[in-house]
Structures are given as structure tokens and as C-alpha cells.
Design a protein around this motif. Structure first.
Motif, PDB file in Angstrom:
ATOM      1  N   ALA A  41       0.831  -1.210   0.000  1.00 24.12           N
ATOM      2  CA  ALA A  41       0.000   0.000   0.000  1.00 24.12           C
ATOM      3  C   ALA A  41       0.860   1.252   0.000  1.00 24.12           C
ATOM      4  N   LEU A  42       1.920   1.261   0.804  1.00 21.46           N
ATOM      5  CA  LEU A  42       2.830   2.410   0.832  1.00 21.46           C
ATOM      6  C   LEU A  42       3.478   2.631  -0.536  1.00 21.46           C
ATOM      7  N   ARG A  43       3.877   1.543  -1.184  1.00 23.78           N
ATOM      8  CA  ARG A  43       4.480   1.658  -2.510  1.00 23.78           C
ATOM      9  C   ARG A  43       3.465   2.219  -3.513  1.00 23.78           C
ATOM     10  N   ALA A  44       2.203   1.765  -3.402  1.00 26.23           N
ATOM     11  CA  ALA A  44       1.167   2.254  -4.312  1.00 26.23           C
ATOM     12  C   ALA A  44       0.940   3.749  -4.146  1.00 26.23           C
ATOM     13  N   VAL A  45       0.999   4.230  -2.906  1.00 27.01           N
ATOM     14  CA  VAL A  45       0.861   5.672  -2.664  1.00 27.01           C
ATOM     15  C   VAL A  45       2.066   6.411  -3.227  1.00 27.01           C
ATOM     16  N   ALA A  46       3.257   5.885  -2.986  1.00 23.64           N
ATOM     17  CA  ALA A  46       4.478   6.531  -3.477  1.00 23.64           C
ATOM     18  C   ALA A  46       4.506   6.603  -5.005  1.00 23.64           C
ATOM     19  N   ASP A  47       3.942   5.576  -5.645  1.00 20.36           N
ATOM     20  CA  ASP A  47       3.918   5.531  -7.111  1.00 20.36           C
ATOM     21  C   ASP A  47       2.809   6.400  -7.710  1.00 20.36           C
ATOM     22  N   GLY A  48       1.928   6.909  -6.856  1.00 20.26           N
ATOM     23  CA  GLY A  48       0.808   7.698  -7.344  1.00 20.26           C
ATOM     24  C   GLY A  48      -0.366   6.865  -7.817  1.00 20.26           C
ATOM     25  N   ASP A  49      -0.337   5.553  -7.562  1.00 25.71           N
ATOM     26  CA  ASP A  49      -1.437   4.685  -7.979  1.00 25.71           C
ATOM     27  C   ASP A  49      -2.600   4.707  -6.992  1.00 25.71           C
ATOM     28  N   GLY A 103      -3.401  11.084  -0.094  1.00 32.37           N
ATOM     29  CA  GLY A 103      -3.883  11.096   1.285  1.00 32.37           C
ATOM     30  C   GLY A 103      -4.295   9.739   1.819  1.00 32.37           C
ATOM     31  N   THR A 104      -4.050   8.679   1.059  1.00 38.62           N
ATOM     32  CA  THR A 104      -4.456   7.335   1.495  1.00 38.62           C
ATOM     33  C   THR A 104      -3.722   6.948   2.777  1.00 38.62           C
ATOM     34  N   ASP A 105      -4.480   6.485   3.762  1.00 32.67           N
ATOM     35  CA  ASP A 105      -3.911   5.962   5.004  1.00 32.67           C
ATOM     36  C   ASP A 105      -3.734   4.449   4.835  1.00 32.67           C
ATOM     37  N   PRO A 106      -2.498   3.952   4.707  1.00 35.72           N
ATOM     38  CA  PRO A 106      -2.296   2.519   4.491  1.00 35.72           C
ATOM     39  C   PRO A 106      -2.904   1.645   5.579  1.00 35.72           C
ATOM     40  N   GLU A 107      -2.837   2.105   6.833  1.00 32.46           N
ATOM     41  CA  GLU A 107      -3.410   1.311   7.922  1.00 32.46           C
ATOM     42  C   GLU A 107      -4.923   1.171   7.760  1.00 32.46           C
ATOM     43  N   GLN A 108      -5.587   2.260   7.397  1.00 33.52           N
ATOM     44  CA  GLN A 108      -7.031   2.202   7.205  1.00 33.52           C
ATOM     45  C   GLN A 108      -7.381   1.314   6.014  1.00 33.52           C
ATOM     46  N   LEU A 109      -6.594   1.412   4.964  1.00 26.74           N
ATOM     47  CA  LEU A 109      -6.845   0.605   3.771  1.00 26.74           C
ATOM     48  C   LEU A 109      -6.742  -0.881   4.093  1.00 26.74           C
TER      49      LEU A 109
END
Length: 205
Positions: A144-152, A156-162
């Protein structure tokens, strides 16, 4: 009989015990695993079964480890070659759904059952189950962190919530399949995951 043959036979016997142990535990719980029960089921003597394990707790621990190997092989390994981040996370979700829908264990997800059984039972078995749950959480969170970093995924996505919400869908799917035998639960779970991830989720490896 040669020493090599004896070792091979011992390994096959141990594997058979653990395979049956995971199946029994998925239905009846790890507390239902006893040396006597497995010996009777497998047509072995208690002393023959005690040899590889020694006591009930050791048997339980090794059954958990065997189930973790199956879980990893079923869910992570088939999609480990997908690009890291959102593609791999979506693929993992799909194989996770497939794992429950098949089902691999007769009682459904081994770790959902074990977590429920041991959440309030301190000791080595709970610690091992928790350790595997934490490892799985870290793997999903990393994607999830990688997906946020990649812009996918949105910035504002919270990986823990996801991961919390994805896991909630898996728990709901497990209950719908096991308790209600709801054939429509699989597409609903995939739809919910796709809504969270913004890409299709399919129950395939």
C-alpha cells in the motif's frame, strides 16, 4: 532399510501428520488437536506420533507453521512476480479471495479460526499466530505504501485504514461462505476491494 530411506519415511510421516493436523484444526480448533486423536485418525500408535513432536503444544506450533507455509504458497507466491505496489496488492487480494472460496482447508481460513480461538489465550501458540498475522499485515502495508508513493493510490491514502478495510472484507467473506454459504459473497468481496483500490480485483492467482 538405509538411513536415507528411514529419513525419507520419517519426513513423509511428519508431513502426513501435519497435513491432517491443519485440516482438523481448521474445523475443530487447535485445542482439538491431541496426540491420541491424530494417532487414531492416521492409524498410528501414540508413541509413534509422539516421536516427531513430543507434546501437544509442540504439535500445535508445528501445525501453525505448516498452515502458514500453505497460506504463503497459496496467496503470496502465485502473484509475487507482479509489479510491487498496487498491481501486486490487487493480485494478492484476488488470490486471498480465491483461497477462501476454494476452500483450501475444510474449515475455511486456518488463521481466521486460529486468531479467534487464541486471541485471549496467552502463550507460545498465540504468539506464533500473532507473529504470522503481523507479518502479513506488514507485507500488505508495504504494498500500500508503494502504491501511494507511485501515485497509484491517492496521496492522502492511510495505508493502515486501507489494510483494515480490506481485512474486514475478507472476514465478512469468510463468514458469508462458511456460515451462510452465500455464493454471491465472492463477487461482493471483489467489488468492495476494487472500490477501495480503484482497480479490478479478480479471485484468480
Amino acid at each position: 532399510m538405509s538411513p536415507r530411506s528411514s529419513l525419507a519415511d520419517a519426513a513423509r510421516t511428519r508431513a502426513a501428520i501435519l497435513a491432517h493436523g491443519t485440516a482438523v484444526a481448521s474445523v475443530e480448533g487447535l485445542a482439538g488437536l491431541t496426540i491420541g486423536r491424530l494417532a487414531a485418525d492416521l492409524g498410528m500408535s501414540k508413541s509413534g506420533l509422539l516421536g516427531p513432536f513430543g507434546n501437544k503444544e509442540t504439535l500445535q506450533l508445528q501445525v501453525v507453521e505448516a498452515a502458514a507455509d500453505v497460506f504463503w504458497r497459496e496467496i503470496w507466491e502465485p502473484v509475487a512476480d507482479r509489479p510491487a505496489g498496487l498491481p501486486r496488492l490487487a493480485a494478492v487480494c484476488g488470490s486471498w479471495v480465491r483461497h477462501l472460496a476454494r476452500p483450501v482447508f475444510p474449515g475455511g481460513c486456518f488463521f481466521i479460526a486460529a486468531a479467534s480461538e487464541f486471541d485471549d489465550r496467552p502463550g507460545p501458540v498465540r504468539d506464533l499466530v500473532l507473529g504470522y498475522a503481523d507479518r502479513w499485515h506488514r507485507e500488505l502495508r508495504g504494498q500500500a505504501l508503494r502504491a501511494v508513493a507511485d501515485g497509484d493510490l491517492p496521496a492522502g491514502t492511510d495505508p493502515e485504514q486501507l489494510i483494515f478495510e480490506l481485512t474486514g472484507l475478507v472476514l465478512a467473506l469468510h463468514q458469508a461462505l462458511r456460515l451462510r454459504q452465500d455464493a454471491g459473497a465472492v463477487p461482493r468481496a471483489c467489488q468492495g476491494m476494487a472500490r477501495l483500490l480503484g482497480v479490478p480485483v479478480r479471485p484468480t492467482a
